[in-house]
Design an enzyme around this catalytic site. Structure first.
Site, PDB file in Angstrom:
ATOM      1  N   GLU A  74      36.450 -54.147  82.797  1.00 38.28           N
ATOM      2  CA  GLU A  74      36.867 -54.095  81.697  1.00 38.28           C
ATOM      3  C   GLU A  74      35.949 -54.888  80.903  1.00 38.28           C
ATOM      4  OE1 GLU A  74      41.025 -55.454  82.562  1.00 38.28           O
ATOM      5  OE2 GLU A  74      41.632 -53.567  82.681  1.00 38.28           O
ATOM      6  N   ASP A 100      46.860 -50.619  88.866  1.00 38.96           N
ATOM      7  CA  ASP A 100      47.022 -51.759  88.068  1.00 38.96           C
ATOM      8  C   ASP A 100      48.319 -52.476  87.979  1.00 38.96           C
ATOM      9  OD1 ASP A 100      46.288 -53.975  86.721  1.00 38.96           O
ATOM     10  OD2 ASP A 100      45.382 -52.984  84.836  1.00 38.96           O
ATOM     11  N   GLU A 128      53.879 -58.516  83.718  1.00 41.13           N
ATOM     12  CA  GLU A 128      53.221 -57.629  82.576  1.00 41.13           C
ATOM     13  C   GLU A 128      53.805 -56.424  82.635  1.00 41.13           C
ATOM     14  OE1 GLU A 128      48.744 -57.275  83.351  1.00 41.13           O
ATOM     15  OE2 GLU A 128      48.742 -56.005  81.572  1.00 41.13           O
TER      16      GLU A 128
END
Ligand code: BDP
Length: 679
Positions: free
Chosen positions: A269, A343, A371
């Site tokens: 990322e 993820d 998240e």
């Protein structure tokens, strides 16, 4: 009816004392150290006068040497608790090979007292994983990436002068559940953490945590030699780069003699890494490992990589990159692997790297902060998620579980560990809501002992958090145990994943298809069209199943033998595909969305029934959160169904209500200030 607990703002976590009513316990300490003093103080104030007397002594202390207690098998942090005679009287003896072991024993004793369980059953306990680590994704400006509990706990501005008493309470709470390490800065690291002023700030934290047996670690930015050292390259094969890191490590160890080591997110990322120079992840990790090795430090090198140029199924990329490196890492390196291959989704199959790199210690990485599970406001107890992954069979060796891979004993690894991305912030209740504390708690307990059941952990947490009223414990445990599955149901049932909105990841966005990289788009993951839905990861598709051991791969290659929970993760199936129970895929999908919504409603009713028994502050906050969750569960369900129906043109099964709004309405929702989103 039990009188509701006293006013409570949640600050005390699982350390609520019961001693106030009953006086303090008699505690005798043999030896002296900051750690032993903490253990004794905790017991004096935490245990009621009815418990004890308690004796704290190392196993080799002359006062108890005659008992010949064998602590060899307990590791450096384990403890032995027994009722025995010391100095002619009957006592509870807490012993260990080290003071830290005694401290862990003291906290175990308190846990048993607070949960009202039988002291005789505490016995002997050693930690199964050596490194039990929190990863703080805290930025130096105080913003916590994916944090939903306020600003960072670390006040970098006033450190090192101001040692906020909260740092002590943080250490206490962690030591009480067995955590022994903390990475204090974000994996998306800034090089400035490695400068002298920031090393001094981290050293102050280390000083506070040390007597609690907690070491500090730093996330290291791989390009720091360029950014701080003025070098032209950060190529790990360049001797000047290695020398820069060695000098940097020496500098850190001068300030923090027991510094734990580095955590690295490289070539992931947008982060810099060895691949920028054509070097491998092993080259990068080993170069850093050599810098910390003389000081006993370690490197945790993350396997969370997926390249922007690689068209391969994202779920396959970490394995493809790392498996060939097995056996190439230095002895003081662990490869830190997320629990699943994508993820931190509400449900993922275990990561195929577990079991596939026998010559490398693999560290588990879980996400404690939610998240992808509704932020702080949704009640989702993650114990079952952690347990499901740890208990999964790798199929590589007979009976081998993921937990057994991570503990590394079978392979003779000296290092083992489990990391959790922390959900801690400056909110008064630390985690942005009482039930979020349970996820921090469960992570610590499982890192110490992965054989504990998530149910047992929920019970002991509930008792310590709300008191020992059996009605509370039963009701709270029931809510917790259903909660994670409810989130799976209303966000991504039957193996769907990564369907959330862009950036902040708040709420549904299964329709998103316009982001720059294919694997950023939810449509990449669900692949729904007029005929069917799901990601074909069998031989006719990406063949990600082949990354699992043959027995596991065979099962996953056939939709009939794939667990329903993972069906659409591995298969693209027609909407009218018949499931074992006889219903079609579409009908079952809708049933699960509806079930998720209904479960949240049931959780609300359960919580409402506890109103007379729980202090007002915590009851009201959770009640409001459950109202948000109920609304947002419907939103997720309605938005998702509106979208699926726009694709498959199928009617809803009888009895299932239509979405409240049309698809355009859901698509138009915007949440510019959703928390936790790094800008
Ligand atoms: C993703 C998060 C991102 C993290 C990344 C990571 O959205 O903020 O930086 O994981 O683990 O899930 O590195």
């Amino acid at each position: 009816m039990t009188v509701p607990a006293q006013a409570d703002d949640g600050y005390r976590l699982w350390l609520r004392n019961i001693a106030a009513q009953t006086g303090t316990a008699q505690v005798e300490v043999h030896g002296d150290s900051a750690t032993l003093r903490i253990a004794a103080d905790e017991l004096r104030t935490g245990l009621g006068a009815n418990a004890g007397p308690v004796v704290l002594a190392r196993a080799n202390d002359p006062s108890i040497a005659a008992l010949r207690i064998d602590v060899a098998g307990l590791g450096t942090e384990g403890y032995d608790i027994r009722t025995t005679q010391v100095g002619g009287r009957s006592v509870i003896l807490v012993t260990a090979g080290s003071d830290i072991g005694i401290l862990h024993g003291a906290y175990a004793l308190l846990r048993h007292a607070r949960t009202g369980s039988d002291m005789a059953r505490i016995g002997v306990r050693g930690a199964r994983f050596g490194l039990r680590m929190l990863n703080h994704w805290d930025n130096l400006d105080g913003v916590v990436e994916r944090g939903y509990a306020g600003q960072s706990l670390w006040d970098w501005w006033t450190l090192p002068d101001v040692r906020d008493p909260r740092y002590v309470d943080y250490a206490r709470a962690n030591a009480a559940i067995g955590i022994n390490g903390t990475v204090v800065n974000n994996v998306n690291a800034k090089a400035i953490s490695l400068t002298a002023p920031y090393i001094a700030k981290t050293a102050a934290l280390a000083d506070v945590f040390r007597p609690y047996g907690i070491k500090v670690y730093l996330s290291a930015r791989f390009s720091a030699p360029v950014e701080l050292g003025g070098l032209k390259t950060a190529d790990p094969r360049d001797p000047a780069v290695a020398a820069w890191w060695k000098a940097k490590a020496d500098e850190i160890y001068r300030a923090i003699p027991d510094f734990g080591g580095f955590l690295v997110k490289a070539n992931s990322e947008g982060q810099p890494g060895p691949r920028d120079y054509g070097a491998s992840h092993a080259d990068g990790a080993n170069m850093l490992a050599a810098a910390v090795a003389p000081h006993g430090g370690i490197v945790m090198w993350r396997a969370f990589v997926y390249a922007d140029t690689d068209p391969e199924d994202r779920a396959k990329q970490a394995y493809t990159e790392f498996r060939p490196l097995d056996g190439k890492f230095a002895d003081n390196v662990l490869v830190q692997v997320k629990n699943g291959a994508i993820d931190f989704q509400p449900r993922e199959p275990f990561h195929p790297l577990f079991g596939a790199m026998p010559r490398t210690p693999l560290m588990m990485e879980f996400q404690i902060t939610k998240e992808y599970l509704g932020f702080a406001t949704h009640l989702a107890y993650l114990g079952p998620l952690f347990e499901e992954v740890l208990d999964a069979r790798t199929g590589v060796r007979a009976g081998e579980t993921v937990a057994a891979v991570v503990d590394g004993r079978a392979q003779g690894h000296a290092l083992s560990g489990m990391a959790g991305v922390a959900n801690i912030g400056r909110d008064r209740d630390w985690s942005g809501g009482t039930f979020n504390q349970a996820n921090w708690y469960a992570f610590g307990r499982l890192a110490w002992d992965p054989t504990l059941s998530s149910e047992a952990i929920a019970r002991e947490w509930a008792a310590q958090t709300f008191g020992n009223d059996p009605v509370i414990v039963e009701t709270v445990t029931r809510m917790m145990l259903r909660s994670r599955e409810a989130v799976v149901d209303y966000t991504g049932p039957l193996g769907l994943a990564h369907l959330m909105a862009t950036g902040h990841h708040y709420g549904p966005g299964p329709w998103v298809d316009d982001l720059q990289r294919p694997e950023w788009n939810p449509v990449y993951y669900h692949r729904a069209d007029r005929n069917g839905i799901g990601f074909d990861r069998t031989r006719t598709g990406s063949n990600a199943v082949a990354q699992y051991a043959p027995g596991v791969a065979r099962k996953l290659a056939d939709p009939k033998t794939t667990p329903l929970e993972q069906l659409l993760w591995f298969h693209h199936l027609p909407w009218d595909y018949r499931l074992p129970g006889g219903s079609t895929l579409w009908v079952e999908l809708v049933r699960r969305y509806d079930r998720g919504v209904a479960t949240v409603d049931a959780m609300r009713r359960d919580w409402a029934s506890l109103k007379p028994r729980i202090d007002e502050e915590r009851w009201t906050k959770t009640d409001s959160f459950l109202a948000i969750q109920a609304r947002e569960a419907r939103w997720w369900r309605d938005a998702s169904l509106a979208y699926w129906m726009s694709i498959n043109r199928l009617p809803l099964p009888a009895g299932s209500p239509p979405p409240e709004h049309d698809l355009a309405w859901y698509k138009a929702q915007r949440f510019p200030f959703a928390p936790g989103n790094p800008q």
